[in-house]
Design an enzyme around this catalytic site. Structure first.
Site, mmCIF file in Angstrom:
data_model
loop_
_atom_site.group_PDB
_atom_site.id
_atom_site.type_symbol
_atom_site.label_atom_id
_atom_site.label_comp_id
_atom_site.label_asym_id
_atom_site.label_seq_id
_atom_site.Cartn_x
_atom_site.Cartn_y
_atom_site.Cartn_z
ATOM 1 N N PHE A 189 -15.100 2.674 7.311
ATOM 2 C CA PHE A 189 -13.774 3.128 6.866
ATOM 3 C C PHE A 189 -13.556 2.953 5.364
ATOM 4 O O PHE A 189 -12.509 3.355 4.849
ATOM 5 C CB PHE A 189 -12.675 2.405 7.651
ATOM 6 C CG PHE A 189 -12.694 0.892 7.537
ATOM 7 C CD1 PHE A 189 -12.139 0.248 6.448
ATOM 8 C CD2 PHE A 189 -13.281 0.121 8.533
ATOM 9 C CE1 PHE A 189 -12.160 -1.139 6.337
ATOM 10 C CE2 PHE A 189 -13.308 -1.274 8.432
ATOM 11 C CZ PHE A 189 -12.746 -1.892 7.330
ATOM 12 N N HIS A 224 -1.429 -5.442 1.668
ATOM 13 C CA HIS A 224 -2.621 -6.274 1.500
ATOM 14 C C HIS A 224 -2.161 -7.652 1.089
ATOM 15 O O HIS A 224 -1.212 -7.781 0.312
ATOM 16 C CB HIS A 224 -3.520 -5.685 0.403
ATOM 17 C CG HIS A 224 -4.561 -6.661 -0.067
ATOM 18 N ND1 HIS A 224 -5.734 -6.854 0.608
ATOM 19 C CD2 HIS A 224 -4.559 -7.525 -1.104
ATOM 20 C CE1 HIS A 224 -6.429 -7.800 -0.017
ATOM 21 N NE2 HIS A 224 -5.738 -8.226 -1.058
ATOM 22 N N ASN A 272 -1.446 -0.160 7.541
ATOM 23 C CA ASN A 272 -0.786 -1.445 7.821
ATOM 24 C C ASN A 272 0.071 -1.926 6.654
ATOM 25 O O ASN A 272 0.457 -3.088 6.600
ATOM 26 C CB ASN A 272 -1.810 -2.499 8.299
ATOM 27 C CG ASN A 272 -2.895 -2.762 7.280
ATOM 28 O OD1 ASN A 272 -2.829 -2.274 6.160
ATOM 29 N ND2 ASN A 272 -3.885 -3.544 7.655
ATOM 30 N N ARG A 283 3.536 -6.479 9.395
ATOM 31 C CA ARG A 283 2.770 -5.441 10.102
ATOM 32 C C ARG A 283 3.258 -5.284 11.543
ATOM 33 O O ARG A 283 3.262 -4.176 12.091
ATOM 34 C CB ARG A 283 1.274 -5.773 10.056
ATOM 35 C CG ARG A 283 0.690 -5.621 8.648
ATOM 36 C CD ARG A 283 -0.685 -6.239 8.561
ATOM 37 N NE ARG A 283 -1.334 -6.013 7.270
ATOM 38 C CZ ARG A 283 -2.479 -6.569 6.919
ATOM 39 N NH1 ARG A 283 -3.090 -7.391 7.762
ATOM 40 N NH2 ARG A 283 -3.018 -6.331 5.736
ATOM 41 N N LYS A 332 0.838 -1.201 0.000
ATOM 42 C CA LYS A 332 0.000 0.000 0.000
ATOM 43 C C LYS A 332 0.871 1.248 0.000
ATOM 44 O O LYS A 332 2.088 1.192 0.177
ATOM 45 C CB LYS A 332 -0.915 -0.011 1.227
ATOM 46 C CG LYS A 332 -1.889 -1.185 1.251
ATOM 47 C CD LYS A 332 -2.743 -1.115 2.513
ATOM 48 C CE LYS A 332 -3.659 -2.331 2.617
ATOM 49 N NZ LYS A 332 -4.402 -2.310 3.889
ATOM 50 N N ARG A 358 -0.331 -14.631 4.487
ATOM 51 C CA ARG A 358 -1.113 -14.000 5.557
ATOM 52 C C ARG A 358 -0.376 -14.076 6.891
ATOM 53 O O ARG A 358 -0.398 -13.141 7.677
ATOM 54 C CB ARG A 358 -2.487 -14.682 5.681
ATOM 55 C CG ARG A 358 -3.402 -14.479 4.488
ATOM 56 C CD ARG A 358 -3.951 -13.086 4.391
ATOM 57 N NE ARG A 358 -4.794 -12.715 5.501
ATOM 58 C CZ ARG A 358 -5.602 -11.661 5.516
ATOM 59 N NH1 ARG A 358 -5.676 -10.860 4.451
ATOM 60 N NH2 ARG A 358 -6.333 -11.372 6.553
ATOM 61 N N THR A 397 -4.559 -7.963 10.995
ATOM 62 C CA THR A 397 -5.031 -6.738 10.332
ATOM 63 C C THR A 397 -4.560 -5.506 11.106
ATOM 64 O O THR A 397 -4.074 -4.530 10.529
ATOM 65 C CB THR A 397 -6.575 -6.760 10.228
ATOM 66 O OG1 THR A 397 -6.960 -7.952 9.527
ATOM 67 C CG2 THR A 397 -7.097 -5.542 9.505
HETATM 68 P P1 IDP Z 1 -6.780 -7.590 6.009
HETATM 69 O O1 IDP Z 1 -6.043 -6.510 5.236
HETATM 70 O O2 IDP Z 1 -5.974 -8.089 7.165
HETATM 71 O O3 IDP Z 1 -7.276 -8.700 5.122
HETATM 72 P P2 IDP Z 1 -9.518 -6.583 6.044
HETATM 73 O O4 IDP Z 1 -10.517 -6.880 7.092
HETATM 74 O O5 IDP Z 1 -9.680 -7.260 4.712
HETATM 75 O O6 IDP Z 1 -8.064 -6.900 6.664
HETATM 76 O O7 IDP Z 1 -9.480 -5.005 5.827
HETATM 77 C C1 IDP Z 1 -8.813 -4.454 4.722
HETATM 78 C C2 IDP Z 1 -8.090 -3.227 5.149
HETATM 79 O O8 IDP Z 1 -8.997 -2.236 5.597
HETATM 80 C C3 IDP Z 1 -7.138 -3.442 6.317
HETATM 81 O O9 IDP Z 1 -5.891 -3.984 5.907
HETATM 82 C C4 IDP Z 1 -7.009 -2.034 6.875
HETATM 83 O O10 IDP Z 1 -6.058 -1.283 6.142
HETATM 84 C C5 IDP Z 1 -8.387 -1.459 6.614
HETATM 85 N N1 IDP Z 1 -9.172 -1.558 7.855
HETATM 86 C C6 IDP Z 1 -9.711 -2.683 8.395
HETATM 87 N N2 IDP Z 1 -10.347 -2.408 9.554
HETATM 88 C C7 IDP Z 1 -10.190 -1.071 9.746
HETATM 89 C C8 IDP Z 1 -10.623 -0.157 10.777
HETATM 90 O O11 IDP Z 1 -11.260 -0.530 11.745
HETATM 91 N N3 IDP Z 1 -10.261 1.146 10.600
HETATM 92 C C9 IDP Z 1 -9.535 1.600 9.526
HETATM 93 N N4 IDP Z 1 -9.129 0.782 8.560
HETATM 94 C C10 IDP Z 1 -9.438 -0.536 8.654
HETATM 95 MG MG MG Z 2 -8.677 -8.636 3.551
#
Ligand code: IDP
Ligand code: MG
Length: 149
Positions: free
Chosen positions: A57, A115, A112, A102, A9, A85, A91
């Site tokens: 978000f 992806h 973070n 991360r 990212k 992963r 996350t």
């Molecule tokens: P992942 O990246 O670990 O698969 P996902 O649930 O798919 O997690 O969420 C995608 C992305 O959305 C996360 O990597 C993060 O950057 C963002 N995100 C997830 N939850 C939050 C939140 O509560 N606040 C702000 N951004 C979030």
């Molecule tokens: Mg995801």
């Protein structure tokens, strides 16, 4: 053996983590098949994050991901989606162990840095969203026989 779609990212690019992250995946035996640096459109990013569209978000995530350079890559290796992963960590970087990307390089959930596809099915979908089939280069890595038994 399965494919991974990984995205570094905007914050990962800005913080100079691109080389480090490629190195970590290569080190763990994943064979790079395609990489691209680009500024993705909001429309394209909305497609990529479509499963998150109902979260509060979502607009902020898309806007932030659209605001500069990202890097997308495809690698192949045994269980690479699952391993990828594990390498990313949780996350929320605050819940991620040291030794994960991360956990080592990031602080907040919305920054973070990376992806990673969460299943082979979503990896296939994401790969086709970011790359044309002819952009994925298939070849045998010279390390193959020393990494796999
Ligand atoms: P992942 O990246 O670990 O698969 P996902 O649930 O798919 O997690 O969420 C995608 C992305 O959305 C996360 O990597 C993060 O950057 C963002 N995100 C997830 N939850 C939050 C939140 O509560 N606040 C702000 N951004 C979030
Ligand atoms: Mg995801």
């Amino acid at each position: 053996v399965a494919n991974l779609k990984g995205t570094i990212k905007l914050d990962g690019v800005q913080l100079g983590l691109v080389g480090e992250i490629i190195k970590l995946f290569k080190q763990k035996g994943s064979r790079p098949m395609a990489m691209n640096f680009l500024r993705a459109s909001e429309e394209h990013l909305k497609q990529h994050c479509i499963d998150l569209k109902d979260h509060p978000f979502f607009p902020g995530l898309v806007k932030y991901m659209n605001s500069g350079l990202i890097m997308v890559m495809v690698g192949e290796g045994l269980n690479v989606v699952k391993t990828g992963r594990v390498m990313l960590g949780e996350t929320n970087p605050g819940d991620s162990k040291r030794g994960t990307i991360r956990g080592d390089f990031c602080i907040q959930v919305g920054r973070n840095s990376t992806h990673g596809s969460d299943s082979v099915k979503s990896a296939d979908k994401e790969i086709s969203l970011w790359f044309k089939p002819e952009e994925l280069v298939d070849y045998k890595s010279c390390a193959h026989d020393w990494v796999y038994e």
